[in-house]
Design a protein around this motif. Structure first.
Motif, PDB file in Angstrom:
ATOM      1  N   LYS A  63       0.818  -1.211   0.000  1.00  0.00           N
ATOM      2  CA  LYS A  63       0.000   0.000   0.000  1.00  0.00           C
ATOM      3  C   LYS A  63       0.852   1.261   0.000  1.00  0.00           C
ATOM      4  O   LYS A  63       0.557   2.226  -0.706  1.00  0.00           O
ATOM      5  N   GLU A  64       1.917   1.261   0.800  1.00  0.00           N
ATOM      6  CA  GLU A  64       2.714   2.483   0.968  1.00  0.00           C
ATOM      7  C   GLU A  64       3.594   2.780  -0.236  1.00  0.00           C
ATOM      8  O   GLU A  64       3.801   3.944  -0.588  1.00  0.00           O
ATOM      9  N   TYR A  65       4.111   1.726  -0.898  1.00  0.00           N
ATOM     10  CA  TYR A  65       5.064   1.947  -1.986  1.00  0.00           C
ATOM     11  C   TYR A  65       4.537   1.452  -3.341  1.00  0.00           C
ATOM     12  O   TYR A  65       5.308   1.358  -4.289  1.00  0.00           O
ATOM     13  N   CYS A  66       3.223   1.150  -3.421  1.00  0.00           N
ATOM     14  CA  CYS A  66       2.598   0.739  -4.691  1.00  0.00           C
ATOM     15  C   CYS A  66       3.338  -0.436  -5.324  1.00  0.00           C
ATOM     16  O   CYS A  66       3.667  -0.415  -6.512  1.00  0.00           O
ATOM     17  N   LEU A  67       3.630  -1.459  -4.519  1.00  0.00           N
ATOM     18  CA  LEU A  67       4.317  -2.644  -5.015  1.00  0.00           C
ATOM     19  C   LEU A  67       3.308  -3.652  -5.563  1.00  0.00           C
ATOM     20  O   LEU A  67       2.128  -3.635  -5.202  1.00  0.00           O
ATOM     21  N   VAL A 241       2.341  15.117  -1.759  1.00  0.00           N
ATOM     22  CA  VAL A 241       2.729  13.705  -1.932  1.00  0.00           C
ATOM     23  C   VAL A 241       1.519  12.799  -1.760  1.00  0.00           C
ATOM     24  O   VAL A 241       1.285  11.868  -2.536  1.00  0.00           O
ATOM     25  N   ILE A 242       0.699  13.094  -0.710  1.00  0.00           N
ATOM     26  CA  ILE A 242      -0.486  12.278  -0.456  1.00  0.00           C
ATOM     27  C   ILE A 242      -1.474  12.396  -1.618  1.00  0.00           C
ATOM     28  O   ILE A 242      -2.048  11.404  -2.073  1.00  0.00           O
ATOM     29  N   SER A 243      -1.655  13.640  -2.098  1.00  0.00           N
ATOM     30  CA  SER A 243      -2.597  13.834  -3.199  1.00  0.00           C
ATOM     31  C   SER A 243      -2.126  13.120  -4.465  1.00  0.00           C
ATOM     32  O   SER A 243      -2.933  12.594  -5.228  1.00  0.00           O
ATOM     33  N   LYS A 244      -0.806  13.094  -4.700  1.00  0.00           N
ATOM     34  CA  LYS A 244      -0.276  12.385  -5.860  1.00  0.00           C
ATOM     35  C   LYS A 244      -0.561  10.890  -5.759  1.00  0.00           C
ATOM     36  O   LYS A 244      -0.963  10.258  -6.750  1.00  0.00           O
ATOM     37  N   LYS A 245      -0.356  10.326  -4.567  1.00  0.00           N
ATOM     38  CA  LYS A 245      -0.615   8.899  -4.385  1.00  0.00           C
ATOM     39  C   LYS A 245      -2.101   8.593  -4.581  1.00  0.00           C
ATOM     40  O   LYS A 245      -2.464   7.593  -5.209  1.00  0.00           O
ATOM     41  N   GLU A 246      -2.941   9.467  -4.014  1.00  0.00           N
ATOM     42  CA  GLU A 246      -4.376   9.256  -4.181  1.00  0.00           C
ATOM     43  C   GLU A 246      -4.778   9.345  -5.655  1.00  0.00           C
ATOM     44  O   GLU A 246      -5.602   8.556  -6.138  1.00  0.00           O
ATOM     45  N   ASP A 251      -6.328   6.823 -10.788  1.00  0.00           N
ATOM     46  CA  ASP A 251      -6.027   6.556 -12.187  1.00  0.00           C
ATOM     47  C   ASP A 251      -5.969   5.053 -12.459  1.00  0.00           C
ATOM     48  O   ASP A 251      -6.460   4.573 -13.493  1.00  0.00           O
ATOM     49  N   LYS A 252      -5.345   4.305 -11.534  1.00  0.00           N
ATOM     50  CA  LYS A 252      -5.250   2.855 -11.700  1.00  0.00           C
ATOM     51  C   LYS A 252      -6.637   2.213 -11.681  1.00  0.00           C
ATOM     52  O   LYS A 252      -6.945   1.325 -12.477  1.00  0.00           O
ATOM     53  N   LYS A 253      -7.495   2.684 -10.752  1.00  0.00           N
ATOM     54  CA  LYS A 253      -8.842   2.119 -10.654  1.00  0.00           C
ATOM     55  C   LYS A 253      -9.644   2.430 -11.922  1.00  0.00           C
ATOM     56  O   LYS A 253     -10.365   1.568 -12.449  1.00  0.00           O
ATOM     57  N   ALA A 254      -9.526   3.674 -12.424  1.00  0.00           N
ATOM     58  CA  ALA A 254     -10.257   4.053 -13.631  1.00  0.00           C
ATOM     59  C   ALA A 254      -9.795   3.233 -14.830  1.00  0.00           C
ATOM     60  O   ALA A 254     -10.602   2.815 -15.670  1.00  0.00           O
ATOM     61  N   LEU A 255      -8.474   2.980 -14.881  1.00  0.00           N
ATOM     62  CA  LEU A 255      -7.931   2.191 -15.987  1.00  0.00           C
ATOM     63  C   LEU A 255      -8.426   0.748 -15.922  1.00  0.00           C
ATOM     64  O   LEU A 255      -8.766   0.142 -16.948  1.00  0.00           O
ATOM     65  N   MET A 256      -8.495   0.195 -14.696  1.00  0.00           N
ATOM     66  CA  MET A 256      -8.986  -1.171 -14.535  1.00  0.00           C
ATOM     67  C   MET A 256     -10.470  -1.261 -14.886  1.00  0.00           C
ATOM     68  O   MET A 256     -10.920  -2.225 -15.531  1.00  0.00           O
ATOM     69  N   ASP A 257     -11.253  -0.244 -14.489  1.00  0.00           N
ATOM     70  CA  ASP A 257     -12.680  -0.225 -14.823  1.00  0.00           C
ATOM     71  C   ASP A 257     -12.875  -0.168 -16.339  1.00  0.00           C
ATOM     72  O   ASP A 257     -13.781  -0.821 -16.895  1.00  0.00           O
ATOM     73  N   GLU A 258     -12.027   0.607 -17.012  1.00  0.00           N
ATOM     74  CA  GLU A 258     -12.114   0.699 -18.467  1.00  0.00           C
ATOM     75  C   GLU A 258     -11.807  -0.652 -19.115  1.00  0.00           C
ATOM     76  O   GLU A 258     -12.480  -1.083 -20.056  1.00  0.00           O
ATOM     77  N   PHE A 259     -10.776  -1.342 -18.583  1.00  0.00           N
ATOM     78  CA  PHE A 259     -10.408  -2.658 -19.114  1.00  0.00           C
ATOM     79  C   PHE A 259     -11.552  -3.649 -18.946  1.00  0.00           C
ATOM     80  O   PHE A 259     -11.902  -4.385 -19.873  1.00  0.00           O
ATOM     81  N   LEU A 260     -12.160  -3.684 -17.755  1.00  0.00           N
ATOM     82  CA  LEU A 260     -13.229  -4.640 -17.481  1.00  0.00           C
ATOM     83  C   LEU A 260     -14.457  -4.347 -18.353  1.00  0.00           C
ATOM     84  O   LEU A 260     -15.173  -5.273 -18.763  1.00  0.00           O
ATOM     85  N   THR A 261     -14.707  -3.075 -18.650  1.00  0.00           N
ATOM     86  CA  THR A 261     -15.824  -2.724 -19.534  1.00  0.00           C
ATOM     87  C   THR A 261     -15.602  -3.297 -20.933  1.00  0.00           C
ATOM     88  O   THR A 261     -16.508  -3.890 -21.550  1.00  0.00           O
ATOM     89  N   LEU A 262     -14.367  -3.138 -21.445  1.00  0.00           N
ATOM     90  CA  LEU A 262     -14.045  -3.686 -22.762  1.00  0.00           C
ATOM     91  C   LEU A 262     -14.103  -5.213 -22.754  1.00  0.00           C
ATOM     92  O   LEU A 262     -14.542  -5.836 -23.732  1.00  0.00           O
ATOM     93  N   PHE A 292      -3.153  -0.762 -21.629  1.00  0.00           N
ATOM     94  CA  PHE A 292      -3.317  -1.515 -20.388  1.00  0.00           C
ATOM     95  C   PHE A 292      -2.030  -2.302 -20.114  1.00  0.00           C
ATOM     96  O   PHE A 292      -1.839  -3.398 -20.639  1.00  0.00           O
ATOM     97  N   LYS A 293      -1.167  -1.740 -19.288  1.00  0.00           N
ATOM     98  CA  LYS A 293       0.091  -2.402 -18.966  1.00  0.00           C
ATOM     99  C   LYS A 293       0.051  -3.100 -17.611  1.00  0.00           C
ATOM    100  O   LYS A 293       1.007  -3.740 -17.215  1.00  0.00           O
ATOM    101  N   MET A 294      -1.053  -2.917 -16.899  1.00  0.00           N
ATOM    102  CA  MET A 294      -1.124  -3.504 -15.565  1.00  0.00           C
ATOM    103  C   MET A 294      -1.473  -4.992 -15.637  1.00  0.00           C
ATOM    104  O   MET A 294      -1.945  -5.478 -16.641  1.00  0.00           O
ATOM    105  N   ARG A 295      -1.242  -5.697 -14.546  1.00  0.00           N
ATOM    106  CA  ARG A 295      -1.556  -7.121 -14.445  1.00  0.00           C
ATOM    107  C   ARG A 295      -3.022  -7.274 -14.027  1.00  0.00           C
ATOM    108  O   ARG A 295      -3.475  -6.659 -13.062  1.00  0.00           O
ATOM    109  N   VAL A 296      -3.767  -8.076 -14.765  1.00  0.00           N
ATOM    110  CA  VAL A 296      -5.187  -8.296 -14.482  1.00  0.00           C
ATOM    111  C   VAL A 296      -5.344  -9.684 -13.866  1.00  0.00           C
ATOM    112  O   VAL A 296      -5.080 -10.698 -14.510  1.00  0.00           O
ATOM    113  N   THR A 297      -5.761  -9.730 -12.617  1.00  0.00           N
ATOM    114  CA  THR A 297      -5.938 -11.017 -11.931  1.00  0.00           C
ATOM    115  C   THR A 297      -7.281 -11.630 -12.310  1.00  0.00           C
ATOM    116  O   THR A 297      -8.201 -10.947 -12.766  1.00  0.00           O
ATOM    117  N   PHE A 298      -7.369 -12.945 -12.092  1.00  0.00           N
ATOM    118  CA  PHE A 298      -8.610 -13.642 -12.403  1.00  0.00           C
ATOM    119  C   PHE A 298      -9.751 -13.159 -11.513  1.00  0.00           C
ATOM    120  O   PHE A 298     -10.930 -13.225 -11.897  1.00  0.00           O
TER     121      PHE A 298
END
Length: 323
Positions: A63-67, A241-246, A251-262, A292-298
């Motif tokens: 969570k803290e370092y986006c690993l 810094v906090i606002s950037k992380k948020e 952005d990651k959530k929006a990108l994942m939602d876009e992927f799942l829609t497609l 979409f460069k992120m990893r999509v889990t089952f």
């Protein structure tokens, strides 16, 4: 040895951590600080494990370092129910190879690789990256890393040195705070002495005493003002810094939602049958290159209301059945 600190712009470095061989999780924050100081942007940042022994610590770091946590499951064959440490270790090594090579072939904007391991079984992998012209940073334990393995890298960092370096920095910060506190105490004592001395003077020197008092007060006010300004600046930086992380998380959530829609749209076009989720994921990414460069889990597909079937023999495969 080539150094990347000469570049004015930051450069991307793919970081892969083998927790089986470098088991000190506290070194991860220090490594990321070092890479940032040297002008690198760690992306992606992955930890490869075969068994999660410290779930709370892993959760905090992720969570803290986006690993990204990559769990390597041992393939269980029929008639062989016993698990061995050697089998788990080899399986984690294979997964490490796959993750690094997958990044190498798919991510064209990666300038360097950070390989966090003490295992010289990765020698061929290191030579492959080196022959392709990638800048390599290695991180490993002092007692478990051979000199020949260290020599393969452009730069090699010892886990013990990174941890000690952090302690030295912390001690210096404490020393600075102590010196600052002592200076403030001395200033207050000097002000009190001046006040007592001024009361003992005759009326002829009262004007001079008043001038000294006003100067001391102005100095004190300036000191307080500057400290308040620094405090406000630090608070502003922390909020940024906090606002950037948020924003990154949004952005990651929006990108994942876009992927799942497609994915949902594509699945709706399929004929009845059994379909591999990995193939569906690859199809969506291929249709949207560099999107979409992120990893999509089952598990993500379950949010679409689909029944996901995991292969009992190979946990890395999953399917859906369209009726």
């Amino acid at each position: 040895m080539e150094s990347y600190t000469k570049y004015k712009t930051k450069r991307k470095i793919a970081t892969f951590i083998d927790s089986e061989n470098v088991n000190k999780l506290e070194v991860i924050p220090e490594l990321l600080k070092y890479l940032d100081h040297e002008g690198f942007i760690p992306s992606p940042k992955k930890i490869i494990v075969s068994k999660i022994t410290q779930p709370e610590e892993y959760t905090r770091l992720i969570k803290e370092y986006c690993l990204e946590l990559v769990v390597s499951y041992k393939r269980i064959k029929k008639g062989k129910a016993k698990k061995t440490k050697e089998a788990n270790h080899n399986n984690a090594d294979f997964r490490y190879y796959i993750e690094v090579l997958d990044c190498f072939y798919k991510e064209n904007d990666i300038d360097a690789f950070c390989i966090v391991t003490s295992d010289d079984d990765y020698t061929e992998l290191i030579l492959k990256l080196k022959n392709e012209g990638k800048f390599l940073i290695g991180v490993g334990n002092k007692d478990n890393t051979s000199p020949k393995f260290r020599a393969l890298f452009d730069e090699f960092l010892l886990v013990e040195d990174l941890l000690v370096q952090n302690k030295v920095i912390s001690q210096n910060e404490e020393t600075t705070k102590t010196e600052s506190t002592s200076m403030n105490i001395n200033e207050e004592e000097n002000v009190n002495k001046d006040q007592v001395h001024s009361e003992q003077k005759v009326d002829d020197s009262s004007s001079q005493t008043n001038e000294k008092k006003s100067k001391n007060k102005s100095k004190s006010n300036k000191t307080k003002t500057s400290s308040n300004q620094k405090q406000k600046e630090n608070e502003t930086k922390n909020s940024e810094v906090i606002s950037k992380k948020e924003q990154q998380n949004l952005d990651k959530k929006a990108l994942m939602d876009e992927f799942l829609t497609l994915a949902k749209v594509y699945i709706d076009t399929l004929k009845p049958g059994k379909y591999n989720l990995s193939n569906i994921t690859s199809h969506i990414k291929k249709e949207n290159p560099n999107r979409f460069k992120m990893r999509v889990t089952f598990e993500k597909y379950k949010s679409l209301g689909l029944e996901v079937l995991i292969d009992d023999e190979d946990r890395s495969n999953a399917y859906i059945i369209i009726k």
